[in-house]
Design a protein around this motif. Structure first.
Motif, PDB file in Angstrom:
ATOM      1  N   THR A   1       0.861  -1.186   0.000  1.00 33.46           N
ATOM      2  CA  THR A   1       0.000   0.000   0.000  1.00 33.46           C
ATOM      3  C   THR A   1       0.900   1.239   0.000  1.00 33.46           C
ATOM      4  OG1 THR A   1      -0.067  -0.124   2.404  1.00 33.46           O
ATOM      5  CG2 THR A   1      -1.929  -1.104   1.225  1.00 33.46           C
TER       6      THR A   1
ATOM      7  N   ALA B   1       2.935   4.528  -5.194  1.00 29.49           N
ATOM      8  CA  ALA B   1       2.226   5.082  -6.342  1.00 29.49           C
ATOM      9  C   ALA B   1       2.482   4.277  -7.618  1.00 29.49           C
ATOM     10  CB  ALA B   1       2.642   6.534  -6.544  1.00 29.49           C
TER      11      ALA B   1
ATOM     12  N   SER C   1      -3.516  -4.445  -3.656  1.00 28.19           N
ATOM     13  CA  SER C   1      -2.643  -3.652  -2.796  1.00 28.19           C
ATOM     14  C   SER C   1      -2.974  -3.952  -1.337  1.00 28.19           C
ATOM     15  CB  SER C   1      -2.869  -2.173  -3.142  1.00 28.19           C
ATOM     16  OG  SER C   1      -2.211  -1.359  -2.249  1.00 28.19           O
TER      17      SER C   1
ATOM     18  N   PHE D   1      -2.486  -1.011 -12.699  1.00 29.44           N
ATOM     19  CA  PHE D   1      -2.086  -0.055 -11.674  1.00 29.44           C
ATOM     20  C   PHE D   1      -2.024  -0.801 -10.348  1.00 29.44           C
ATOM     21  CE2 PHE D   1      -4.576   2.873 -14.513  1.00 29.44           C
ATOM     22  CZ  PHE D   1      -3.472   3.554 -14.985  1.00 29.44           C
TER      23      PHE D   1
ATOM     24  N   GLY E   1      -3.081  -1.936  -7.045  1.00 31.82           N
ATOM     25  CA  GLY E   1      -4.376  -1.962  -6.361  1.00 31.82           C
ATOM     26  C   GLY E   1      -5.577  -1.879  -7.282  1.00 31.82           C
ATOM     27  N   GLU E   2      -5.339  -1.972  -8.575  1.00 28.40           N
ATOM     28  CA  GLU E   2      -6.459  -1.832  -9.524  1.00 28.40           C
ATOM     29  C   GLU E   2      -7.507  -2.934  -9.347  1.00 28.40           C
ATOM     30  OE1 GLU E   2      -5.139  -1.486 -13.558  1.00 28.40           O
ATOM     31  OE2 GLU E   2      -7.161  -1.680 -14.383  1.00 28.40           O
TER      32      GLU E   2
ATOM     33  N   GLU F   1      -5.821  -1.280  -0.421  1.00 29.87           N
ATOM     34  CA  GLU F   1      -6.130  -0.073  -1.193  1.00 29.87           C
ATOM     35  C   GLU F   1      -6.730  -0.468  -2.536  1.00 29.87           C
ATOM     36  OE1 GLU F   1      -2.613   2.927   0.405  1.00 29.87           O
ATOM     37  OE2 GLU F   1      -2.569   2.219  -1.679  1.00 29.87           O
ATOM     38  N   CYS F   2      -7.789   0.273  -2.920  1.00 32.14           N
ATOM     39  CA  CYS F   2      -8.407   0.045  -4.236  1.00 32.14           C
ATOM     40  C   CYS F   2      -8.121   1.274  -5.078  1.00 32.14           C
ATOM     41  CB  CYS F   2      -9.918  -0.114  -4.104  1.00 32.14           C
ATOM     42  SG  CYS F   2     -10.391  -1.498  -3.067  1.00 32.14           S
ATOM     43  N   ASN F   3      -7.542   1.085  -6.223  1.00 31.14           N
ATOM     44  CA  ASN F   3      -7.204   2.246  -7.044  1.00 31.14           C
ATOM     45  C   ASN F   3      -8.017   2.275  -8.325  1.00 31.14           C
ATOM     46  OD1 ASN F   3      -5.357   3.435  -5.288  1.00 31.14           O
ATOM     47  ND2 ASN F   3      -3.818   1.906  -5.864  1.00 31.14           N
ATOM     48  N   LYS F   4      -9.333   2.052  -8.156  1.00 25.78           N
ATOM     49  CA  LYS F   4     -10.207   2.021  -9.338  1.00 25.78           C
ATOM     50  C   LYS F   4     -10.245   3.359 -10.044  1.00 25.78           C
ATOM     51  CE  LYS F   4     -13.451  -1.627  -8.339  1.00 25.78           C
ATOM     52  NZ  LYS F   4     -14.720  -1.913  -7.695  1.00 25.78           N
TER      53      LYS F   4
ATOM     54  N   LYS G   1      -8.084   5.673 -10.336  1.00 29.34           N
ATOM     55  CA  LYS G   1      -6.908   5.876 -11.169  1.00 29.34           C
ATOM     56  C   LYS G   1      -7.004   5.041 -12.448  1.00 29.34           C
ATOM     57  CE  LYS G   1      -1.959   6.059 -10.801  1.00 29.34           C
ATOM     58  NZ  LYS G   1      -0.816   5.606 -10.068  1.00 29.34           N
TER      59      LYS G   1
END
Ligand SMILES: CCCCCCCCCCCC[C@H](C)C(=O)SCCNC(=O)CCNC(=O)[C@H](O)C(C)(C)COP(=O)(O)OP(=O)(O)OC[C@H]1O[C@@H](n2cnc3c(N)ncnc32)[C@H](O)[C@@H]1OP(=O)(O)O
Length: 382
Positions: free
Chosen positions: A37, A40, A54, A345, A347-348, A374-377, A379
């Motif tokens: 986590t 970037a 992530s 990405f 955590g996608e 972490e969810c990086n939807k 992004k």
């Protein structure tokens, strides 16, 4: 694809384990990379076809999530220093107890035992320890590690992928998983079996850089052309050597015997002078279609454009226009179908993977709020 249905959890690492994971993904496995986590950008440039979750392994809940993922998977691939997974309570004993079919692949430099097992290192160190680095380099020059290809990728990632495939094959008979101790020192050394096992033939009797295949022989070397490019020459057998001499416009009668080692330096000077007289394209025209074993040395940008490689579609271009080699080898019925999408990405896929592994949406939300995952939807949609 050959590995369809195989689920792999890959703990994010530097280079060898990511390559191993990409091989498995290219051939059809579902590979889930577990990233940290609060990071970037991933340094994994070998992420083709993978998904990213992530996860904070410094929290007990994060460790519990990883355990859930591992025990429902076929393969765990971990690239850490010896003891890291045990410290997390995720060592092979724990995980195999819960999932006896699990294949637990440990890809390290020095292996899981021995006095260096916990030492930090990189490709060059592993190659040095394998014995092979001592052979690499031209005469009178210092030793040279050829990128980080031999230990990291060939002896490490590729060998580990072989181990995983072997363990999967064996599991289809026994129903049992096992632990793979993939040491890059040993993988690189194994790759060099030819060197060890051909020593009795005298192939490596002379000092480094003065033997048949280590740039000692004039007919097994590279030569600079008039336009500053290079040709690669590998004319070992006499019938191919004859074609080399013919293509260079030389006469065998004017030259020493091919295998007269004491004449090699002089012969090399002759070849150097001759190659310098024409451009790479001119030499390619001369040697294409012959058995002289002479080819242009292609830069990365040109390799995919060579007619032969174009005909075989040896390189592919993804959605971003990034060119990379296609997976090898080619299987006739179930070839690899590498993803053409961009890399994930970080955590996608956290949300979708956790759902797939049985986590309720409310639980996922709680893990997100607690900073465990972490969810990086958002992004991903950019
Ligand atoms: C932006 C794009 C740029 C692209 C640039 C790309 C650049 C890439 C460059 C590649 C260079 C490749 C070089 C040449 C190589 O040779 S790579 C091969 C390196 N060697 C190996 O892989 C052998 C096995 N691994 C190791 O020996 C060691 O991992 C290492 C490489 C020496 C690194 O050591 P170190 O950083 O101390 O890590 P380790 O001891 O393994 O411990 C890892 C710690 O990280 C933690 N961790 C892991 N995942 C998570 C997570 N998700 N969340 C929270 N924490 C996490 C682990 O728990 C562990 O923590 P701790 O036990 O230390 O407390």
């Amino acid at each position: 694809m050959a590995l369809a249905g195989v689920r792999v959890i890959e703990l994010a690492g530097l280079a060898p384990a990511p390559f191993c994971g990409m091989i498995l993904a290219d051939f059809g496995a579902k590979v889930i990379r577990v990233d940290r986590t609060k990071v970037a950008v991933s340094v994994d440039t070998q992420a083709r076809g993978k998904q990213s979750v992530s996860l904070n392994l410094k929290s007990p809940e994060g460790v519990a999530v990883l355990k859930t993922l591992c025990i429902q998977s076929d393969v765990v691939l971990e690239p850490f220093r010896k003891g890291v997974m045990e410290k997390l309570g995720l060592g092979p004993e724990e995980l195999l107890r819960e999932n006896p079919r699990l294949i637990y692949a440990r890809l390290t430099g020095y292996g899981q035992s021995g006095s260096y097992a916990r030492a930090a290192g990189h490709d060059i160190n592993y190659l040095a320890m394998s014995g092979l680095l001592s052979m690499l380099g031209r005469s009178s020059e210092k030793l040279y590690a050829p990128l980080n290809l031999l230990a990291d990728f060939a002896g490490g990632g590729l060998t580990c992928a072989l181990g995983i495939v072997l363990a999967l094959l064996e599991r289809s008979r026994s129903g049992q998983g096992q632990i793979i101790d993939a040491s890059m020192v040993e993988g690189a050394a194994y790759l060099g079996s030819f060197v060890w096992k051909s020593r009795s033939t005298g192939l490596w009797n002379r000092p480094r850089g003065q033997n048949l295949l280590d740039s000692g022989a004039p007919f097994y070397d590279t030569y600079r052309t008039a336009d500053g490019k290079y040709m690669a020459v590998g004319a070992i057998e006499p019938q191919f050597y004859d074609q080399l001499i013919h293509g260079l416009g030389l006469k065998a009668a004017d030259l020493p015997n091919q295998m007269s080692i004491s004449d090699w330096p002089e012969l090399k000077r002759t070849f150097t002078q001759v190659f310098a007289k024409k451009t790479q394209a001119e030499w390619s025209d001369i040697f294409d279609g012959t058995d002289a074993c002479v080819t242009p040395v292609l830069p990365l940008d040109e390799a995919g454009l060579h007619p032969h490689n174009l005909q075989r579609r040896s390189f592919l271009s993804n959605a971003q226009g990034e060119v990379s080699p296609k997976p090898a080898p080619v299987l006739s019925r179930t070839p690899a179908q590498p993803s053409m999408s961009r890399d994930p990405f970080i955590g996608e896929h956290t949300h979708s993977v956790l759902e797939e592994y049985g986590f309720e949406p409310a639980k996922i939300e709680q893990l997100v709020s607690a900073g465990v995952v972490e969810c990086n939807k958002a992004k991903a949609r950019l």
